[in-house]
Design a protein around this motif. Structure first.
Motif, mmCIF file in Angstrom:
data_model
loop_
_atom_site.group_PDB
_atom_site.id
_atom_site.type_symbol
_atom_site.label_atom_id
_atom_site.label_comp_id
_atom_site.label_asym_id
_atom_site.label_seq_id
_atom_site.Cartn_x
_atom_site.Cartn_y
_atom_site.Cartn_z
ATOM 1 N N SER A 55 0.858 -0.938 0.096
ATOM 2 C CA SER A 55 -0.160 0.138 0.115
ATOM 3 C C SER A 55 0.554 1.152 0.476
ATOM 4 O O SER A 55 1.952 0.949 0.480
ATOM 5 C CB SER A 55 -1.398 0.130 1.515
ATOM 6 O OG SER A 55 -1.954 -1.086 1.179
ATOM 7 N N SER A 57 0.025 4.466 1.113
ATOM 8 C CA SER A 57 -0.703 5.863 1.678
ATOM 9 C C SER A 57 -0.514 5.468 3.371
ATOM 10 O O SER A 57 -0.812 4.473 3.071
ATOM 11 C CB SER A 57 -2.358 6.573 1.724
ATOM 12 O OG SER A 57 -2.512 5.135 1.504
ATOM 13 N N LYS A 59 -2.736 5.626 5.440
ATOM 14 C CA LYS A 59 -4.343 5.223 6.160
ATOM 15 C C LYS A 59 -4.455 3.294 5.531
ATOM 16 O O LYS A 59 -5.003 2.439 6.243
ATOM 17 C CB LYS A 59 -5.616 5.663 5.373
ATOM 18 C CG LYS A 59 -6.588 5.099 5.708
ATOM 19 C CD LYS A 59 -7.729 5.886 5.342
ATOM 20 C CE LYS A 59 -9.119 5.159 5.784
ATOM 21 N NZ LYS A 59 -10.166 5.893 5.272
ATOM 22 N N THR A 60 -3.644 3.505 4.620
ATOM 23 C CA THR A 60 -3.724 2.085 3.476
ATOM 24 C C THR A 60 -2.609 0.730 3.960
ATOM 25 O O THR A 60 -3.018 -0.391 4.501
ATOM 26 C CB THR A 60 -3.860 2.031 2.098
ATOM 27 O OG1 THR A 60 -3.102 3.123 1.417
ATOM 28 C CG2 THR A 60 -5.406 3.098 1.345
ATOM 29 N N ARG A 61 -1.741 1.268 4.388
ATOM 30 C CA ARG A 61 -0.528 0.659 4.647
ATOM 31 C C ARG A 61 -0.089 0.191 6.265
ATOM 32 O O ARG A 61 -0.447 -1.036 6.406
ATOM 33 C CB ARG A 61 1.142 1.754 4.760
ATOM 34 C CG ARG A 61 2.203 1.188 5.345
ATOM 35 C CD ARG A 61 2.867 0.188 4.631
ATOM 36 N NE ARG A 61 2.971 0.786 3.106
ATOM 37 C CZ ARG A 61 3.970 1.325 2.686
ATOM 38 N NH1 ARG A 61 5.064 1.174 3.676
ATOM 39 N NH2 ARG A 61 4.647 1.860 1.638
ATOM 40 N N TYR A 81 -5.631 15.024 5.424
ATOM 41 C CA TYR A 81 -4.814 15.186 5.060
ATOM 42 C C TYR A 81 -4.127 14.440 5.277
ATOM 43 O O TYR A 81 -2.631 13.488 4.582
ATOM 44 C CB TYR A 81 -4.289 16.457 4.698
ATOM 45 C CG TYR A 81 -3.301 16.810 4.285
ATOM 46 C CD1 TYR A 81 -3.527 17.115 2.743
ATOM 47 C CD2 TYR A 81 -1.838 17.303 5.004
ATOM 48 C CE1 TYR A 81 -2.259 17.624 1.436
ATOM 49 C CE2 TYR A 81 -1.163 17.800 3.839
ATOM 50 C CZ TYR A 81 -0.932 17.992 2.619
ATOM 51 O OH TYR A 81 0.082 17.837 1.786
ATOM 52 N N ASN A 84 -4.239 10.670 4.597
ATOM 53 C CA ASN A 84 -4.162 9.753 3.586
ATOM 54 C C ASN A 84 -2.291 10.150 2.737
ATOM 55 O O ASN A 84 -2.652 9.946 1.864
ATOM 56 C CB ASN A 84 -4.349 10.781 2.407
ATOM 57 C CG ASN A 84 -6.636 9.865 3.358
ATOM 58 O OD1 ASN A 84 -6.317 8.792 2.783
ATOM 59 N ND2 ASN A 84 -6.776 10.696 4.353
ATOM 60 N N TYR A 85 -1.287 10.596 3.412
ATOM 61 C CA TYR A 85 -0.554 11.200 3.012
ATOM 62 C C TYR A 85 0.169 9.903 1.718
ATOM 63 O O TYR A 85 -0.001 9.235 2.484
ATOM 64 C CB TYR A 85 0.888 11.593 3.798
ATOM 65 C CG TYR A 85 1.397 12.780 3.231
ATOM 66 C CD1 TYR A 85 1.376 14.100 3.440
ATOM 67 C CD2 TYR A 85 2.073 12.444 2.776
ATOM 68 C CE1 TYR A 85 1.856 15.516 3.159
ATOM 69 C CE2 TYR A 85 3.299 13.607 2.054
ATOM 70 C CZ TYR A 85 2.929 15.108 2.116
ATOM 71 O OH TYR A 85 3.842 16.162 1.981
ATOM 72 N N LYS A 86 0.739 10.442 0.571
ATOM 73 C CA LYS A 86 1.623 9.245 0.092
ATOM 74 C C LYS A 86 3.089 8.869 0.706
ATOM 75 O O LYS A 86 3.206 9.274 1.225
ATOM 76 C CB LYS A 86 2.080 10.002 -1.302
ATOM 77 C CG LYS A 86 0.226 10.377 -2.225
ATOM 78 C CD LYS A 86 0.949 10.479 -2.862
ATOM 79 C CE LYS A 86 -0.116 11.177 -4.209
ATOM 80 N NZ LYS A 86 -0.882 11.297 -5.562
ATOM 81 N N LEU A 112 7.242 9.274 3.812
ATOM 82 C CA LEU A 112 6.363 10.056 3.052
ATOM 83 C C LEU A 112 7.065 10.769 1.732
ATOM 84 O O LEU A 112 7.973 10.491 1.232
ATOM 85 C CB LEU A 112 5.960 11.186 3.801
ATOM 86 C CG LEU A 112 5.236 10.534 5.238
ATOM 87 C CD1 LEU A 112 5.635 10.070 5.657
ATOM 88 C CD2 LEU A 112 4.764 11.589 5.412
ATOM 89 N N GLU A 113 6.019 10.548 0.556
ATOM 90 C CA GLU A 113 6.799 11.047 -0.383
ATOM 91 C C GLU A 113 6.909 13.248 -0.245
ATOM 92 O O GLU A 113 6.138 13.821 -0.556
ATOM 93 C CB GLU A 113 5.380 11.037 -1.644
ATOM 94 C CG GLU A 113 5.581 9.916 -2.508
ATOM 95 C CD GLU A 113 6.844 9.477 -3.087
ATOM 96 O OE1 GLU A 113 7.392 10.615 -3.755
ATOM 97 O OE2 GLU A 113 6.279 8.241 -4.222
#
Length: 299
Positions: A55, A57, A59-61, A81, A84-86, A112-113
């Motif tokens: 994943s 982001s 949230k999804t990681r 924000y 949901n950070y990439k 983080l990106e």
């Protein structure tokens, strides 16, 4: 002849007895070896997998532990924000501002990106200042971008964009219009470099509102140790159970400037990377220990 037969019988009996004893010993050893393996396998099956390696982001990681659910926040909020950070692909390494690899790569589960400037200025507090400022920029709230220098003098983006620059003489700071107006994104990042130079954990500790009750913590709040050196990390996700108990995810930058990363919980591995947070508690965070936790919030 009888004596020979007698000794043969005795010899066969002893052989069978030795075989039985050896067989029992081997079976016992196998059972002993299998038992801890069964325990490990059972633990692996029962313990929930909290990290999704495929994943990209926050949230999804990271999954929430059993019995918890994510705290809801409005769409477009700073909290959503951050949540949901990439993230870069799982396994990405922490990289220092000079492109070298950080010496310890075992305290994070996500990068983080966020680019790391080669000037070395974007250290722990600066990274969080950047994240907050970019959120305000992207949500057309540029008039809210501003931070205190360690001296206590306020420097806003609007003031900088109009051409005002600080003149610093010891602890005395005055602002003078010496540049042309420039509201571009390039000018915005030059402004942030100025903030990185004259602000830090100490200025944020004195400038920002403090959170006295840890029960009121929310995404975007920060665990801080103001000083030179100090340290700061930001809450980037929040979960709650039926009893009102909360867990939090944290990310941090570092000194020297390096990749902003989502940290593991190396103390409570059963809930890692989630943390429990309490005021004045000792909270180890990856490569730093807050010996008396204090919390602040951006205005």
């Amino acid at each position: 002849m009888r004596k020979h037969r007698f000794f043969c019988l005795i010899f066969n009996f002893v052989k069978k007895l030795i075989f039985i004893v050896l067989a029992i010993s081997v079976l016992g050893l196998i059972a002993y070896k299998i038992k801890p393996v069964k325990r490990v396998v059972s633990a692996m099956v029962i313990e929930p997998k909290l990290v999704n390696e495929d994943s990209l982001s926050i949230k999804t990681r990271v999954n929430v532990p059993e019995g918890y659910k994510r705290v809801a926040y409005p769409k477009g909020s700073f909290q959503e924000y951050l949540r949901n950070y990439k993230l870069k692909p799982f396994g990405s390494k922490i990289i220092n501002y000079d492109s070298s690899e950080y010496f310890w790569q075992h305290g994070h589960i996500g990068i983080l990106e966020i680019p790391v400037p080669v000037n070395g200025l974007q250290q722990c507090a600066d990274a969080l200042i950047r994240i907050r400022s970019e959120y305000l920029w992207n949500n057309n709230r540029k008039d809210k971008i501003g931070f205190n220098f360690t001296s206590g003098h306020y420097c806003s983006w609007e003031q900088y964009a109009k051409g005002f620059r600080p003149k610093i003489d010891g602890n005395k700071v005055t602002f003078h219009k010496i540049a042309q107006e420039n509201y571009s994104k390039e000018s915005f990042y030059r402004y942030l470099n100025l903030i990185y130079t004259y602000s830090g954990t100490l200025s944020l500790y004195h400038e920002l509102p403090r959170i006295e009750d840890a029960k009121n913590l929310k995404i975007g709040d920060m665990l801080i140790k103001g000083g030179s050196p100090g340290h700061i990390v930001m809450i980037c996700d929040e979960a709650i159970n039926a009893d009102g108990e909360k867990l939090y995810l944290l990310f941090q930058g570092n000194t020297p400037a390096q990749s902003v990363h989502l940290v593991k919980n190396l103390e409570e591995t059963s809930i890692s990377p989630w943390y429990t947070l309490k005021k004045d508690a000792v909270i180890p965070v990856s490569n730093y220990t807050f010996d008396s936790a204090k919390f602040v919030r951006f205005k």
